[in-house]
Scaffold this motif. Structure first.
Motif, PDB file in Angstrom:
ATOM      1  N   SER A   1      31.415  36.502  35.820  1.00  0.00           N
ATOM      2  CA  SER A   1      31.114  36.579  37.408  1.00  0.00           C
ATOM      3  C   SER A   1      32.030  37.639  37.847  1.00  0.00           C
ATOM      4  CB  SER A   1      31.549  35.120  38.075  1.00  0.00           C
ATOM      5  OG  SER A   1      32.879  34.723  37.777  1.00  0.00           O
ATOM      6  N   ALA A   2      31.814  37.619  39.329  1.00  0.00           N
ATOM      7  CA  ALA A   2      32.639  38.728  40.043  1.00  0.00           C
ATOM      8  C   ALA A   2      33.977  38.503  40.129  1.00  0.00           C
ATOM      9  CB  ALA A   2      32.007  38.957  41.616  1.00  0.00           C
TER      10      ALA A   2
ATOM     11  N   SER B   1      23.839  44.307  41.116  1.00  0.00           N
ATOM     12  CA  SER B   1      22.957  43.232  41.499  1.00  0.00           C
ATOM     13  C   SER B   1      22.666  42.290  40.524  1.00  0.00           C
ATOM     14  CB  SER B   1      21.938  43.807  42.162  1.00  0.00           C
ATOM     15  OG  SER B   1      20.951  44.510  41.157  1.00  0.00           O
TER      16      SER B   1
ATOM     17  N   THR C   1      28.739  42.937  40.940  1.00  0.00           N
ATOM     18  CA  THR C   1      28.434  41.147  41.211  1.00  0.00           C
ATOM     19  C   THR C   1      28.405  40.676  39.726  1.00  0.00           C
ATOM     20  OG1 THR C   1      26.316  41.504  41.168  1.00  0.00           O
ATOM     21  CG2 THR C   1      27.345  41.560  43.424  1.00  0.00           C
ATOM     22  N   HIS C   2      28.040  41.483  38.706  1.00  0.00           N
ATOM     23  CA  HIS C   2      27.688  40.582  37.387  1.00  0.00           C
ATOM     24  C   HIS C   2      28.671  41.530  36.321  1.00  0.00           C
ATOM     25  CE1 HIS C   2      24.896  38.872  39.810  1.00  0.00           C
ATOM     26  NE2 HIS C   2      24.659  37.871  38.962  1.00  0.00           N
TER      27      HIS C   2
END
Length: 426
Positions: A179-180, A154, A195-196
């Protein structure tokens, strides 16, 4: 690297190294390169402990001590899950309490900053010495430079990690946030729940830690060093060196290096030293090499484990169980990590894995003990590296060799003094 000038071992060796893990054998080889005769004693033989079962990473970018500001606020949440990143069996809680008090004191901002600087210095020295040492020992072909990817589930988890990345940036460590989509390019097959990410290209690894340590043992023997299976019980300073008392009897050496990992503090007690060494029991499962197409090591920091690619297979392991040396293994911890790994890497085949548990020797401030014993300068301590034994092995070996031969070490040894905990609790 100094040219080898060793001669056949004398009846009384220049050095006896207690411990045939990666620290002990690296120190033995460095001493041999300085022309000293060396014998290594170990209760089980080379590569029998954590040196064989670790994740295989030279984690030079891991400069932040576990004892850090705010860590004690996180501990209750971790402890609530008996199979989570940190576990203390209730029956062991009273035994670990003094160590945890020292750990809490070491997590103050000032001590954290000092420990970070010391850990950075030792990691930098280890990295600077590594490739020459691997070349000298015939193991350079085992080195990999694939990097490491740390992932977050998250925005909030990623932001919470940013102070640590700023600290790494201040110490010159190279990384980039991803980034993803960028993570998917770097490592296909990662669950979209992440996600990160942050990628560290300076993270090296060894093809297989057990094979590496066994190769070091063979190189030492080829140079005339001796390796014997024997359990050391006590060390006694003498006028001419050190007496080593073991199951095999009594013998003499001019110097002793105590590098017995999680068992070191028991031997140090024979010298009148009470060093607060605790055991972080680590668990893993090694799957067959085809279990997943892993490109880089992946660290699932929020869950306390990593997945790494070795020549022997895909290793899923980590977490911390503070439970000492004597309690039976709890392999449900290995099973819990493997279950999470199959969710985080949906293509991972969890079949036919080999489970393992080993002891990581850890001191409360996350720094090892490197330096002379208070009982005798002929005895050098080299233990307590926690999660960074492989990472710091060559740097530690350089420092030990300097102490044995009277050379000035390239970094300050005061932060690693085996007697520092007397000052901490004063």
């Amino acid at each position: 690297m100094t040219e080898n000038r060793s001669s056949p071992p004398a009846s009384v060796p220049d050095v006896i190294v207690v411990g045939a893990g990666v620290i002990g054998l690296s120190a033995a080889l460095m001493a041999t390169f300085r022309g000293l005769s060396v014998t290594v004693l170990d209760r089980e033989g080379p590569a029998a402990g954590a040196s064989a079962g670790n994740a295989g990473g030279f984690a030079f970018t891991e400069i932040l001590p576990l004892a850090s500001p705010g860590i004690m606020r996180k501990a209750p949440k971790w402890l609530a899950d008996p199979l989570g990143p940190l576990s203390i069996p209730p029956a062991y809680a009273h035994r670990i309490a003094p160590w945890m008090l020292r750990f809490w004191r070491a997590s103050s901002p000032a001590r954290f900053a000092a420990a970070t600087a010391a850990q950075t210095a030792l990691n930098d020295l280890s990295r600077a010495e590594l490739e020459a040492f691997l070349g000298e020992t015939g193991t350079l072909a085992m080195l990999r430079k694939d990097g490491c990817l740390e992932v977050y589930e998250s925005e909030a988890e990623f932001c919470a990690a940013l102070p640590g990345w700023r600290a790494r940036a201040e110490h010159g460590i190279d990384f980039r946030h991803l980034s993803a989509g960028e993570m998917a390019e770097l490592q296909p097959g990662l669950s979209p729940r992440f996600t990160h990410g942050s990628f560290m290209p300076g993270w090296y690894s060894i093809a297989d830690p057990r094979d590496y340590v066994l190769a070091l043992a063979e190189r030492l023997r080829a140079l005339g060093g001796r390796i014997e299976r024997d359990e050391v019980r006590a060390l006694r300073p003498t006028e001419t060196g050190v007496e080593i008392v073991s199951d095999g009897g009594s013998r003499q050496a001019r110097h002793v290096v105590l590098a017995a990992g999680a068992f070191s503090h028991r031997i140090a007690r024979s010298l009148g030293e009470r060093i607060p060494l605790e055991t972080e029991r680590g668990y893993n499962t090694t799957l067959p090499p085809g279990a997943f197409d892993l490109k880089v090591q992946i660290t699932f920091g929020g869950h306390g484990f990593v997945v790494s690619r070795l020549s022997s297979g895909i290793r899923v392991g980590g977490a911390v169980e503070l439970a000492g040396l004597d309690r039976p293994p709890n392999f449900r911890r290995a099973e819990a990590m493997l279950k999470k790994a199959t969710a985080f890497l949906p293509g991972l085949d969890p079949r036919d894995g080999r489970q393992w548990m080993g002891f990581r020797p850890s001191l409360p401030d996350s720094l090892p003990a490197i330096g002379p014993s208070r009982a005798s300068r002929q005895i050098v301590h080299a233990f307590g590296h926690g999660h960074l034994g492989l990472t710091q092995s060559v740097g530690t070996a350089r420092l030990v060799a300097d102490l044995l031969t009277g050379r000035d070490p390239p970094i300050a040894l005061a932060p690693f003094s085996p007697g520092r905990f007397r000052r901490m609790i004063a």
